[in-house]
Structure formats: C-alpha cells, structure tokens
Design an enzyme around this catalytic site. Structure first.
Site, PDB file in Angstrom:
ATOM      1  N   GLY A   1      -4.454   4.355 -51.683  1.00 51.22           N
ATOM      2  CA  GLY A   1      -4.816   5.743 -51.444  1.00 51.22           C
ATOM      3  C   GLY A   1      -5.067   6.091 -49.995  1.00 51.22           C
ATOM      4  O   GLY A   1      -5.236   5.219 -49.139  1.00 51.22           O
TER       5      GLY A   1
ATOM      6  N   GLY B   1       5.756 -21.115 -50.313  1.00 53.26           N
ATOM      7  CA  GLY B   1       5.597 -21.574 -51.691  1.00 53.26           C
ATOM      8  C   GLY B   1       4.167 -21.459 -52.169  1.00 53.26           C
ATOM      9  O   GLY B   1       3.913 -21.362 -53.362  1.00 53.26           O
ATOM     10  N   ASN B   2       3.215 -21.442 -51.241  1.00 53.97           N
ATOM     11  CA  ASN B   2       1.806 -21.213 -51.604  1.00 53.97           C
ATOM     12  C   ASN B   2       1.562 -19.761 -51.992  1.00 53.97           C
ATOM     13  O   ASN B   2       0.580 -19.443 -52.664  1.00 53.97           O
ATOM     14  CB  ASN B   2       0.872 -21.543 -50.443  1.00 53.97           C
ATOM     15  CG  ASN B   2       0.374 -22.972 -50.450  1.00 53.97           C
ATOM     16  OD1 ASN B   2       0.677 -23.745 -49.549  1.00 53.97           O
ATOM     17  ND2 ASN B   2      -0.384 -23.324 -51.483  1.00 53.97           N
ATOM     18  N   SER B   3       2.450 -18.876 -51.543  1.00 51.61           N
ATOM     19  CA  SER B   3       2.260 -17.440 -51.770  1.00 51.61           C
ATOM     20  C   SER B   3       2.004 -17.128 -53.239  1.00 51.61           C
ATOM     21  O   SER B   3       2.745 -17.603 -54.102  1.00 51.61           O
ATOM     22  CB  SER B   3       3.496 -16.669 -51.316  1.00 51.61           C
ATOM     23  OG  SER B   3       3.531 -16.614 -49.925  1.00 51.61           O
TER      24      SER B   3
ATOM     25  N   ASP C   1       0.459  -6.298 -52.031  1.00 47.41           N
ATOM     26  CA  ASP C   1       1.209  -7.546 -52.217  1.00 47.41           C
ATOM     27  C   ASP C   1       0.714  -8.313 -53.445  1.00 47.41           C
ATOM     28  O   ASP C   1       0.544  -9.525 -53.403  1.00 47.41           O
ATOM     29  CB  ASP C   1       1.128  -8.424 -50.955  1.00 47.41           C
ATOM     30  CG  ASP C   1       2.204  -9.518 -50.955  1.00 47.41           C
ATOM     31  OD1 ASP C   1       3.129  -9.429 -51.781  1.00 47.41           O
ATOM     32  OD2 ASP C   1       2.093 -10.446 -50.137  1.00 47.41           O
TER      33      ASP C   1
ATOM     34  N   HIS D   1       5.572 -10.137 -53.131  1.00 51.30           N
ATOM     35  CA  HIS D   1       6.724 -10.677 -52.408  1.00 51.30           C
ATOM     36  C   HIS D   1       7.263 -11.964 -53.035  1.00 51.30           C
ATOM     37  O   HIS D   1       8.321 -12.436 -52.659  1.00 51.30           O
ATOM     38  CB  HIS D   1       6.415 -10.820 -50.905  1.00 51.30           C
ATOM     39  CG  HIS D   1       5.683 -12.062 -50.504  1.00 51.30           C
ATOM     40  ND1 HIS D   1       4.328 -12.086 -50.249  1.00 51.30           N
ATOM     41  CD2 HIS D   1       6.116 -13.319 -50.294  1.00 51.30           C
ATOM     42  CE1 HIS D   1       3.978 -13.311 -49.912  1.00 51.30           C
ATOM     43  NE2 HIS D   1       5.034 -14.078 -49.917  1.00 51.30           N
TER      44      HIS D   1
END
Lengths: 352, 582
Positions: B244, B187-189, B107, B76
């Site tokens: 899966g 912003g830490n993402s 993600d 993201h």
C-alpha cells in the site's frame, strides 16, 4: 623438610605464574565477573561506531566506517581514499552528522586519526584503546561496521561473528597498492572484506577491542579476498603519538629506495607536468605548471590541481605520485582523480 | 626425593584441576548447546521444503506453515515454475504442489503441497523480539546440494534488525527485514530462518552481493515472519496481493519524519494532514526516519486501515487511514533477468548434482482442478474456496428470508454517540427505515430522505447519519442470500478491524462505483461490519453490526454503529423489529 616445603612453594609459584601468564588480564576479569551477554556487547559497541561518507573514486566506495576512540570525538579509521580525498562527514550512532578533520595518519600502519568538529564540550561514547587485547587464535570475535551502507542515519551498524583464524604478516594488494603493515595482523573467518567495512571494530566475545577492520584487498599470491584486522594493541601507541602531536607518518627511508619512479625531468619532458617543489618528506602532489600543448595540458590538468588518486591508489605525496605513475607501461590508460577548488574531477592520460 | 615426587604429582594434579575446571564448565555448556542445537535441527527440518519446477529444474526453498500443506517461499522462486511444482521434503519424498497466492512486492509466495494432511509445520516466533547478536539458523537448499532434499543448515547471528532494502531496479522491496551473517547462497531463497530455539522468524531471500558474484557475502536479508503473517490469509485467497501507499510522502529532517507532500484526494488530507507536519507514529510504532516509516508501511497489505499520529502547529492529531494500492498488478509481474530463478543454480555446480526427472507427465485431474486462472488473481480456485467459507454459513441461515422483492421496515433510535474517552451528550433521534429492492427511505425526526439503489447521491443522505441509506442498501443486497447479488465479489484475507480491534476476515463486493468490505469473525455467520467506499476523495461509510436478529421473514442487526468524525466515535442506532411487506 623445610627445604622440601620451600621447593614446593617455589614450584607452586611457578605453576601459578604459568596459569597467570596463560590467562590474559581480560580472561581473569571474566572469571571474576559474569561475562557480558551478546546483547550487552552489541549495546556497548554499536554506539562507538561512526559511519563515514566521502567521495567515491574509481571503483572505490564513497562510504566507510570509523571507531570513536576518545570522549572528545577522535575517530580511528583506515587511511584509505575516503580520508585522502577529503570531504569527509561522520554520522554518529544517534544520527548526528559532523564534518571531520584529519589529525594525523600513519602509512606504515595504514591508519588515520580523525576528529569530529564538535560544539565545545560535546562528548561521545568511545572505545578505550588501553583495553585493547590480543585474543588467542580461535577466539570468538564480533565485527562491527557499516558494510554495504546497510544502516542509514541513526540505524545501528551491522554486526557479524567469527573466530580469529591466525595472526600472521599479510602480503596483500589493492590494485597497484601494497598493504604496508609489516607486523602480524589478525586474519578472521567472518566476512569483513566488504564495501564500507574498512575502519570498523573487531572485538572479542566480551566486547574488548581487538582490531581495526581492514580494506577490501586480495592476498598477494592466492588472489583471494582477505578478511583481516590490524591489532589495536599495535595501533594504540600510534594513536597516542598522533594525539600528543608527534609526527608518526614516516616511512623507513630504505623501504622506498629501490622503487622505480618517474623523475621530475621526465615528468616535465614527457608529460608536460611540473609539480610544486618537493621540499618536505610528504609534499602533497600539487601541480605547479602544465605545458599548454603537452599530454597533461590536453588532458585538462591545471596549475593548482591536487592529485589524490592514480586509479584506485591513494596519492599521499609527490614521491608517491611519481612511483605510482611509474607502474604503468607506455600506451596504458591511467585515470587520475584530482581535487580542484574542493571538487573531485577525473582525468585520463595515456602513458607516453 | 620420594616426598618431592609425591608433592609434585599432587601439584600437577592440582594444576590440571585448576586449568581444567573452567574448561570443563565451558565444554559442558558447549556440549549441551550442541546437543540442543542438534535436537532443534531434527525437529525443524521436516518443515523445510525444496521447491522445484515440475521437470525438476530450478530450485529454491520454502517452509511448511500448516498440516494441510501450505508453504511459504519467495515469489522469485515460484515465479519460474508456473502453476505447479514439485517439492522435496527431508524424508526424501517428492510432493506435487500448486501455487496459491503471491506477494510480488514483498517477494513472498504461498504454495500448497498435496497428498498429506499431516505435514510438519514450522512454529512461528515473534520477529519483533529478534535482537542484534541473536543466534540464527538458515535452512534450505543452497546450490541444490542435497539430492535427498535434506536441508542444508547454516548458522550465524543477527547483524541488524528493521533493515530497509530499496527495490533496486525491481519491485521486490524488503522492508523491516532481518539482516544475518549466516551463509545464504543461490537456492536458499524462500527458505526459513529460525532462531536458536527453532522458532521460525523469517524467509531468507536477498543478500548484498558485490565482487564475489551471487554467493555468501556475510550480509543477507530475511523477510520478517511478522510481515509474512500479515499476508498469509490474503495469500490463501489466491490473490496477487499488493502493498500500500499512504498517499503522502515523508523525508527525514534532523531525526524527525516530516511530511513533504500530501495528495489532496487522500484520506490523510481530509483528516487534516498537511506538508511540514511531523509524523510521530504509524501503525502504533514510533518513527524517527523515513526508513522507519517505510519499514512500517511495507509490512502491510494494500487496503489495511492504520492509525497515524502527527504533530503540527495546532498540536498532536490522530486518525486512521486506509492504504491505497501500490502497484495494482493484474497479472504476476515479470522479474528482471538477473532475479529469475533459473539463475538460482550456481554456475559452478556440476551437472551431476542435478535432479533428473522424466519429461513432465500429464498432470492428474485432482491436481489441475486446484488451479483456476483469472485476471487479477494468482489462483482463483482458492478465492472460491474462501468465499464459500465466508458466505455459505450466512446463506444457509438466511435461506428464503432474504427474498430481495420484500420491503423491510425497521424503526431506529439513537441515544447519541460515544467515544472511548467520553460519552457525548445524547442527541436523541428516532426514525423509520424502509428498505426496498430499488430504494431506501428514512423518516428521521419527521424529515424524509430517499436514496436510490442504482446511483446513490450523497445529498440524499441524512447529515446526522451520513451514508447510512447507501450502506443499508448494500446490506440488504448481501442479506438477499443470492449468489450473484453484486457485480463482483472476492475473499480478501484478514485484517485488524478498526475501531473494533478484532481480527476479521474480509469479503469485498463491488457494484457500480461502490466497493464494500464486509468483515466476518468465526463467532457469527453474519458480518460484524462493513466499510463502503465510493471512490477517491470521498469518505467511506463505516458501519458495525451487533445483536443480529432473525425473525420469520428477515435477518437484520439489532444495533448499527456508524463510525463518524475525525475522532471515529460510534453513533449507535438501536433497530426495532423488521416488519416485512411482500
């Protein structure tokens, strides 16, 4: 010479006394024993936390937290909507589900004592409130709770860390509800003001019980979310009294004297609503009669309904209901949550 | 009086010493701990990446995993940047980067920073060893605070492990993740979570937000590094990596994981799994709730073969099953509005903090050549690179020996099957295998079988060695050494081969309804095995290869093992020398 020596011994005693006073019993114990590691604290305290599941009401969550405080399955929690609306289920650390009875409550301490309905002889790990300690401001603490319902079934509850920021009296509100505890409580710098965290356990770094994590409330003047816990040293006598079968839930009479409330007469005349006779101090808010074409009649209220919430405020008595209703102005919409045949229903009124 | 003074000063000194003895000890520990922490942060900071779109917009974090510039971030975060991005490191320098692979469900995204071969990489730890209460540090770029890209460090403890976070309104599902109370903000993402020793244990990507908006709530979640590691080689192949499904569903019933439904087309069904069976373990991990099961399932890429143990009325059973695709994305999926990275910026962040860049310049050729768009891939360039790594050494060894017009004749003999536990009584088999360009024939103990290469028929396969002829026809194609031997081929990452219990690299080839997974190790240019898949509802043919023999005009395995039966015993065939008929 002798007198000098004696005097010195006396000074020594005073000094030793000072040292002992400054050092809490726990700290003395810690000095003697190797302090437990964080892993030991977590392993010791996670299993004494129960996840509570009940009814959601308005913007309030349907889940919370409680602390096992006896071998037999007594659970200490915050006296919030989960307790008052009933339908509570507790899930212990091993994932077992238990129906729950409310043994006693204390509005003054914002606490409720529950009891798991168990098989005879069933026992649980618990926190011994006799070990409750009052740490220094600045002491490290851990907060155990099922915030955000992150843990399901037998999954261990969440642990966050922080320090004691202050011990102060707290003026805070949750909607129209005012935080009732007058004595100083713990303010903490860990974020515990989260969904479902209320009723969790605050411990010191050694795992000794410190506080009951409080609700999602805002400070009365700054409107900031307050992270707080009610000291367990304060709650211990309350729990003891409830367990001993004593009635603790008494508001000081003068505290409610000057609070505005809708009179019985107005309730019937303006709302078409008659409550059951208010005979005891905390008569539950049961509806006795509803005039057919009145405001209440049209809204769907019925005889026998128990009013459990006005908006987000928990209604503990008829007096409570009359006071809560008085806080709304003419024309405002008010949402009531009622218990009818063990089912929660939402009802909306417009204040006349 | 003087005496008293002397004594009191002694006592004062004594009391000072008494009270301070433990403090001194605590202070020393505190000072030591602090300097150790400072040293660790200095060591790990160079691996932390500030990820931005080419015009300097947006902003998330990432972590370098190798000296050649590969870095992990959140899907993201990168999805808003397009194919290229600008990355800032703690030396205040900006580097160009290209998208390599994405795992939208998990993600996770892999990018490659350009311009250096000595990037400082984070050292991964073992996230399965992380315990509740452990100290952790999150490094990254919250609120785009540091205009010189120095990472912001936040500290906390592990609040929970093996957490499962539902794909709330999106496909971004966090399984088996680490819950922390360190401050995680917009912003830490994509940034790394480290343990207190500085080992990389997770990727910070998600938090429980409620009334405070999208700022720290004390409950954030990091994708475990062990899950990321299972995807890295897949991501390096430029893929849109899928997660899966096991083709059966489970529920928690009184502390047990109970099967609620099983697809009749599934491998699990063919191995005997039915509704109401209790799942005991999955991928070697004991499970006691549906969340446990989901946590195991969620950390593996699609196509992974995993062991499963269950209990039913007849007793305890074990088998391995292959995970089928969960989403089968052909293109990178769109993120729901609220997860789009342009929202990463805190609304209250003043604009003067923003990095200002000139309008994106024309990208240099050496950068644009690193991106090749192709349906079903994130960046096909990296798949070509990996295909070459797998196939070039083999093609070089085969040379002209593989000429597909040649017919190969090979004798075979079997001494029976063997399992890990016991050797079954030998069932001696002898035969003669003939592989031509259009068909393969086998004379087995005097009985003839003939399989055609174009449209193989299951009925033509020998019952003792099911699928052998179809599989060797596939092998013959691979060994032709031709570049376009199959309709389609792609590099597919890395997996633990069962039953070899060995890390292998995967090459997938497709032809007609047949999908073959070829497994390679670094020890040999030739594959160590192949699984040939025919379609849903049909068992794969699974072969392992040993003792590769190279003669003047052919290459062929000296031993072929066929994985057979529920017990997955290997039936070994000893192959004779290849006789070539031109």
């Amino acid at each position: 010479m002798t007198s000098v020596l004696r005097r010195n011994v006396a000074i020594l005693q005073v000094l030793v006394g000072v040292v002992l006073v400054l050092t809490s019993p726990t700290a003395t114990l810690m000095a003697q024993m190797p302090s437990p590691t964080h892993l030991e604290v977590v392993a010791l305290r996670q299993p004494v936390i129960v996840k509570l599941f009940g009814a959601s009401a308005g913007s309030l969550d349907s889940y919370g937290t409680g602390i096992l405080v006896s071998k037999e399955g007594h659970v200490l929690t915050v006296w919030n909507h989960l307790v008052s609306t009933g339908f509570l289920t507790a899930v212990t650390a091993d994932g077992k589900r238990f129906p729950v009875d409310t043994i006693g409550t204390s509005a003054e301490h914002d606490a409720a004592l529950l009891k798991l309905k168990t098989e005879p002889g069933e026992t649980f790990p618990f926190v011994d409130l006799a070990q409750a300690t009052d740490p220094e401001v600045g002491a490290s603490v851990y907060a155990f709770s099922n915030m955000f319902r992150v843990a399901a079934g037998n999954e261990p509850v969440s642990v966050v860390h922080g320090v004691i920021a202050a011990r102060v009296p707290l003026e805070a509100t949750q909607g129209r509800w005012k935080f009732p505890v007058k004595s100083p409580i713990w303010l903490i710098d860990a974020i515990t003001n989260n969904s479902g965290a209320a009723g969790g356990l605050l411990t010191d770094a050694a795992g000794m019980p410190v506080g009951l994590i409080g609700r999602e409330i805002r400070h009365a003047s700054s409107r900031t979310w307050v992270n707080y816990a009610v000291p367990l040293t304060m709650l211990k006598p309350v729990v003891d009294a409830i367990m001993a079968g004593k009635k603790v839930d008494q508001k000081p009479k003068d505290a409610t004297a000057d609070v505005a409330m809708i009179s019985d007469k107005d309730l019937t005349a303006k709302y078409g609503l008659t409550m059951v006779p208010n005979v005891v101090e905390r008569t539950p808010a049961f509806v006795d009669d509803v005039a057919k074409d009145s405001l209440s009649g049209k809204s769907g209220l019925q005889r026998g309904d128990l009013i459990v919430l006005v908006e987000d405020a928990v209604i503990t008595s008829i007096t409570d209901f009359q006071q809560q209703l008085a806080t709304f102005r003419t024309g405002q919409r008010v949402s009531l949550t009622i218990n009818r045949d063990d089912e929660l229903k939402a009802i909306e009124l417009r204040v006349p | 009086m003087t005496r008293l003074n002397q004594h009191s000063s002694l006592l004062l000194f004594l009391s000072f010493w008494l009270t301070s003895a433990s403090d001194v000890h605590a202070q020393q520990t505190l000072v030591q701990r602090e300097s150790a922490r400072v040293e660790t942060i200095g060591r790990i900071s160079p691996s932390v990446v500030c990820v931005m779109a080419p015009n300097g917009e947006g902003g998330g974090s990432g972590v370098l995993i190798s000296a050649d510039g590969f870095a992990i971030s959140n899907f993201h975060v990168t999805s808003g940047s397009g194919s290229f991005m600008k990355c800032g490191l703690d030396n205040s320098k900006l580097y160009d980067a290209v998208i390599v692979g994405i795992d939208p469900t998990g993600d996770v995204a892999l990018i490659q920073l350009q311009g250096r071969t000595d990037f400082s990489a984070a050292q991964p730890g073992d996230s399965d060893q992380v315990r509740v209460g452990d100290e952790v540090m999150a490094l990254g770029n919250p609120f785009l605070l540091a205009s010189d890209f120095t990472p912001t460090v936040t500290y906390g403890i592990v609040s929970g492990v093996r957490r499962y976070q539902y794909p709330a309104n999106t496909f971004l599902e966090y399984t088996d993740c680490i819950q922390i109370d360190a401050s995680i903000n917009p912003g830490n993402s994509g940034g790394p979570l480290f343990d207190i020793q500085g080992r990389w244990i997770g990727i910070n990507g998600r938090a429980s937000f409620e009334k405070r908006g999208r700022v720290n709530s004390g409950a954030a979640y990091a994708i475990s590094v062990n899950q990321v590691q299972l995807f890295i080689e897949h991501l390096k192949c430029g893929l849109i990596v899928d997660h899966g499904v096991p083709e059966f569903t489970v529920e928690t019933v009184e502390g047990e994981v109970v099967v609620s439904q099983v697809s009749e087309l599934s491998e699990a069904w063919r191995r005997g799994l039915r509704a109401r069976a209790q799942i005991v373990s999955f991928a070697g991990r004991l499970v006691s709730s549906a969340n446990d099961f989901q946590n195991v399932l969620g950390i593996y890429p699609e196509g992974t073969r995993l062991p499963l143990t269950w209990r039913d009325k007849e007793g305890v059973h074990s088998a391995t099953i292959r995970l089928r695709p969960l989403h089968d994305f052909q293109k990178a999926p769109e993120l729901p509005e609220e997860r789009k990275p342009k929202d990463e910026k805190h609304p209250e962040t003043p604009d003067d903090q923003k990095q200002k860049f000139e309008a994106p310049e024309e990208l240099p050729k050496e950068l644009t050549r690193l991106f090749v768009e192709r349906d079903g891939f994130c960046n096909y360039h990296f798949n070509e690179v990996q295909q070459s790594k797998l196939l070039d050494p083999m093609r070089a060894r085969i040379g002209a020996k593989g000429d597909p017009k040649n017919v190969w004749q090979i004798s075979l003999a079997s001494s029976g099957s063997e399992t890990k536990e016991a050797k079954t009584p030998p069932i001696p088999l002898t035969g003669e295998l003939t592989i031509g360009p259009t068909a393969a024939g086998l004379k087995l103990d005097g009985v003839p079988y003939l399989q055609n290469a174009e449209n193989p028929v299951a009925a033509e396969e020998p019952a003792q060695l099911p699928g052998l002829l179809t599989a060797v026809l596939q092998l013959r194609k691979l060994l032709s050494g031709e570049k376009a031997a199959f309709n389609e081929q792609l590099a597919m990452g890395q997996t633990l081969h069962l039953p070899l219990q060995q890390q292998v690299r995967i090459l997938v080839t497709r032809e007609g309804a047949r999908t073959s997974r070829w497994y390679f190790t670094s020890e040999s240019p030739f594959p160590v095995g192949v699984d040939v898949e025919y379609g849903q509802g049909i068992d794969e043919t699974r072969l392992v290869f040993e003792n590769w023999q190279e003669s003047e005009n052919a290459v062929f395995p000296g031993r072929i093992g066929i994985v057979a039966g529920v017990q997955e015993q290997l039936i070994w065939l000893t192959m004779g020398e290849v006789k070539v008929k031109q």
